[in-house]
Scaffold this active site. Sequence first.
Site, PDB file in Angstrom:
ATOM      1  N   ARG A 328       0.861  -1.180   0.000  1.00  0.00           N
ATOM      2  CA  ARG A 328       0.000   0.000   0.000  1.00  0.00           C
ATOM      3  C   ARG A 328       0.897   1.230   0.000  1.00  0.00           C
ATOM      4  O   ARG A 328       1.426   1.654   1.019  1.00  0.00           O
ATOM      5  CB  ARG A 328      -0.906  -0.017   1.232  1.00  0.00           C
ATOM      6  CG  ARG A 328      -2.112   0.922   1.124  1.00  0.00           C
ATOM      7  CD  ARG A 328      -2.777   1.088   2.470  1.00  0.00           C
ATOM      8  NE  ARG A 328      -2.010   1.977   3.332  1.00  0.00           N
ATOM      9  CZ  ARG A 328      -1.978   1.893   4.659  1.00  0.00           C
ATOM     10  NH1 ARG A 328      -2.635   0.949   5.300  1.00  0.00           N
ATOM     11  NH2 ARG A 328      -1.254   2.749   5.361  1.00  0.00           N
ATOM     12  N   HIS A 332      -3.797   4.832   4.298  1.00  0.00           N
ATOM     13  CA  HIS A 332      -4.957   3.942   4.264  1.00  0.00           C
ATOM     14  C   HIS A 332      -6.149   4.647   3.623  1.00  0.00           C
ATOM     15  O   HIS A 332      -6.876   4.067   2.816  1.00  0.00           O
ATOM     16  CB  HIS A 332      -5.322   3.487   5.674  1.00  0.00           C
ATOM     17  CG  HIS A 332      -6.606   2.742   5.745  1.00  0.00           C
ATOM     18  ND1 HIS A 332      -6.746   1.453   5.267  1.00  0.00           N
ATOM     19  CD2 HIS A 332      -7.833   3.106   6.213  1.00  0.00           C
ATOM     20  CE1 HIS A 332      -7.991   1.052   5.436  1.00  0.00           C
ATOM     21  NE2 HIS A 332      -8.675   2.037   6.008  1.00  0.00           N
ATOM     22  N   TYR A 341       3.211   5.582  11.489  1.00  0.00           N
ATOM     23  CA  TYR A 341       3.557   4.195  11.824  1.00  0.00           C
ATOM     24  C   TYR A 341       4.500   3.523  10.826  1.00  0.00           C
ATOM     25  O   TYR A 341       4.812   2.344  10.964  1.00  0.00           O
ATOM     26  CB  TYR A 341       2.288   3.349  11.986  1.00  0.00           C
ATOM     27  CG  TYR A 341       1.300   3.432  10.838  1.00  0.00           C
ATOM     28  CD1 TYR A 341       1.440   2.643   9.694  1.00  0.00           C
ATOM     29  CD2 TYR A 341       0.220   4.310  10.893  1.00  0.00           C
ATOM     30  CE1 TYR A 341       0.533   2.729   8.647  1.00  0.00           C
ATOM     31  CE2 TYR A 341      -0.696   4.391   9.858  1.00  0.00           C
ATOM     32  CZ  TYR A 341      -0.539   3.606   8.739  1.00  0.00           C
ATOM     33  OH  TYR A 341      -1.436   3.696   7.711  1.00  0.00           O
TER      34      TYR A 341
END
Length: 452
Positions: A328, A332, A341
């Site tokens: 990815r 998100h 993160y």
Amino acid sequence: MIATAKMAKRICRYGTMTKRIPSSSSSRVSVMKQCAQLRGGATIRAFSSASALRKSRVYTTDLDIKLEESNIPCFRIIDEKGVVVKDGYEPTADVDFLLRMYNVMCELTVMDKIFYDAQRQGRISFHMQHTGEQAALIASAAALDHDDPVYTQYREAGVYMWRGYDLQQMSHQCYGNLYDLGKGRQMPIHYGSKACNVHTVSSPLATQIPHASGAAYALKMEGKPNVAVAYFGDGAASEGDFHAALNFAATLEAPALFFCRNNGYAISTPTHEQYRGDGIVSRAPGYGMHGLRVDGNDFLAVYEAVSEARKLALEKNMPVLIEAMTYRGGHHSTSDDSTAYRSNEEMKDWDLNDNPITRARLYLEGLGVWDSDKEAEMQTRYRKNCIKCLTEAVKQKLPPISQIFTDVYDDVPWHLEEQHESLKQHLKAHPKDYPVDAYVKDEDYIDPRYEP
């Protein structure tokens, strides 16, 4: 129900068929076979599974509590530089088809950038990018038949695009205007299209996977030459619906493809915190089903893998679990900041060394069918068209207010009619407090789902 030695009152049901199963062994098996034939020829296991399991069991006198190690290989055809590494490989698709795949991958990328910017500017309320997963989406969709029903999660706009759901319709949906097939009732990017045979996105994770199992069983019962396909991420594979769906599909021997986009993260949770096993496909043997792992950033490998999986599912009436290893590349969603993160260095490393767009372009350039001039022309064309579609969508009015009360009941019940009338009176009494002019009038509205 109490069984006696003379007669077992067992019932076999299939639709409107009901049979009482007699106590004699031969008669019981005869009736069970009739029921099984109606179920599509499922194997009779009612009176033999326990003994068969016992006979097939391997015994040992060694007490050994095992942790089985697994490292399932990942199928690929081209490397990170777009060079073919599979000996003797010849594409099963022609060059024009490969070029179409690449073009849709790029169109998805352009759409992602513009829709993301539109959200940041406050033009639309939400967006989810597909950066890094373009090959997994487009190449898998290209390997399917249009009549294969598809159930998506929410990061599969490329599947819709491949099937003809264009940027104008996506723009209408994100604005929830009068041309939105969902009439503004869904969040942006929650697409759905009967014409494209892709079911509407549902936000809760994994709810679409059991639907695909049921659809696959229905296709089998109807004798149709199609498979049902469920797309989902690695995070959704931690949901209970994932287990139920795969177990049903395996035991019912249903032609379903379960396509997992393992992109490394379930929002902020990396895969090493999600599970301890060897990815997602290692679970296939536990369900008694076929499985394969494929390089999700290799558009040729994904196309070949899904093509073969679909063929196997149809020939053997069995489900297949596919794990596409991808990444990815974006956040998100527009509600997320992935730098909280993961490091910028990690994302840059992926972009430089394993970008599916770059790999596909290098491969096509190596064939002599693509160059920088074609690339520049394509990028400009897609950008202009995407901006044009958003500009057109924002001009449109919203669906009639009356549509709040439709599409649940065939005949609107009295209590909803009362609520509708109460709403009309409220709006009439407070005309300056609500932007009623933003909504199209009932007499001027044509339901886009039924427009010729």
